[in-house]
Design an enzyme around this catalytic site. Sequence first.
Site, PDB file in Angstrom:
ATOM      1  N   ASP A  42       0.851  -1.200   0.000  1.00  0.00           N
ATOM      2  CA  ASP A  42       0.000   0.000   0.000  1.00  0.00           C
ATOM      3  C   ASP A  42       0.889   1.253   0.000  1.00  0.00           C
ATOM      4  OD1 ASP A  42       0.955  -0.626   2.552  1.00  0.00           O
ATOM      5  OD2 ASP A  42      -0.754   0.272   3.586  1.00  0.00           O
ATOM      6  N   HIS A  99       9.336  -0.267   9.354  1.00  0.00           N
ATOM      7  CA  HIS A  99       8.433  -1.421   9.415  1.00  0.00           C
ATOM      8  C   HIS A  99       8.572  -2.318   8.182  1.00  0.00           C
ATOM      9  CE1 HIS A  99       6.349   0.615  12.717  1.00  0.00           C
ATOM     10  NE2 HIS A  99       6.171   1.669  11.939  1.00  0.00           N
TER      11      HIS A  99
END
EC number: 3.2.2.3
Length: 322
Positions: free
Chosen positions: A14, A246
Amino acid sequence: MAIGDRKKIIIDTDPGIDDAMAIFVALNSPEVDVIGLTTIFGNVYTTLATRNALHLLEVAGRTDIPVAEGTHKTFLNDTKLRIADFVHGKDGLGNQNFPPPKGKPIEKSGPEFLVEQAKLCPGEITVVALGPLTNLALAVQLDPEFSKNVGQIVLLGGAFAVNGNVNPASEANIFGDPEAADIVFTCGADIIAVGINVTHQVIMTADDKDKLASSKGKLAQYLCKILDVYYDYHLTAYEIKGVYLHDPATILAAFLPSLFTYTEGVARVQTSGITRGLTLLYNNLKRFEEANEWSDKPTVKVAVTVDAPAVVKLIMDRLMES
């Protein structure tokens, strides 16, 4: 490394600033062969995620890699989505408003592409999921054999025994579609979950950003254009002069798993109430007298420690060599 020895990966993404970094790290890693990107809502809506994925492949000179657009709704067909544009910018890439990409997504949907590739190369494909897990849950629904055909799923998701980053209970990717996450965690595939209990230890400092800026790496230079928004968010939200890596850390877990240590157990996701999106791992250390929602479910591996300096160095090296 010979082509046949490289791990085939599909990145479900995303994009997203740290997604961009993760994609670039993967493309510049000889250990892996990126055979496709599938897109999902999360940091941006799915349409923009597709545009950004195509754009990033153009920046990297890898327009040979197909992009399959994923779902625009949650597993339960909810169109009210949580979008983290306040973290990554309205365009997902640091408010740079890059021109539209020339490329187009393939005709197959994200879930269809995942099912197709897992069937074509059973046991060989690793899916690295960097957003909500809706495309993977739909792939499980589409093909009951997907869980067996896919080699491994390495996902960024969960806050195991720590507070979340959406609220005290929930991490963003799991909160984005808890029902999908619970389906994936219990589908029986070989799964590694990398949660924020680990990724919050992997920090790119302001000094690291300066090193990227002074390097000759083309992709490092590109990232320096988009990183300011991400640094500003972390300073406001966490009071740190750095950013959590992340997605790049999760990419590394897919092909250099020894940089992490793991525990194994049954992971379930809370799908209602104030703890909606909470990930709870049963560690198999107690035999309960009564059956419960964790009973007789497949286990997953969950990352518990990370060699953070080694991970940061590797990410930096791959980007500066680009």
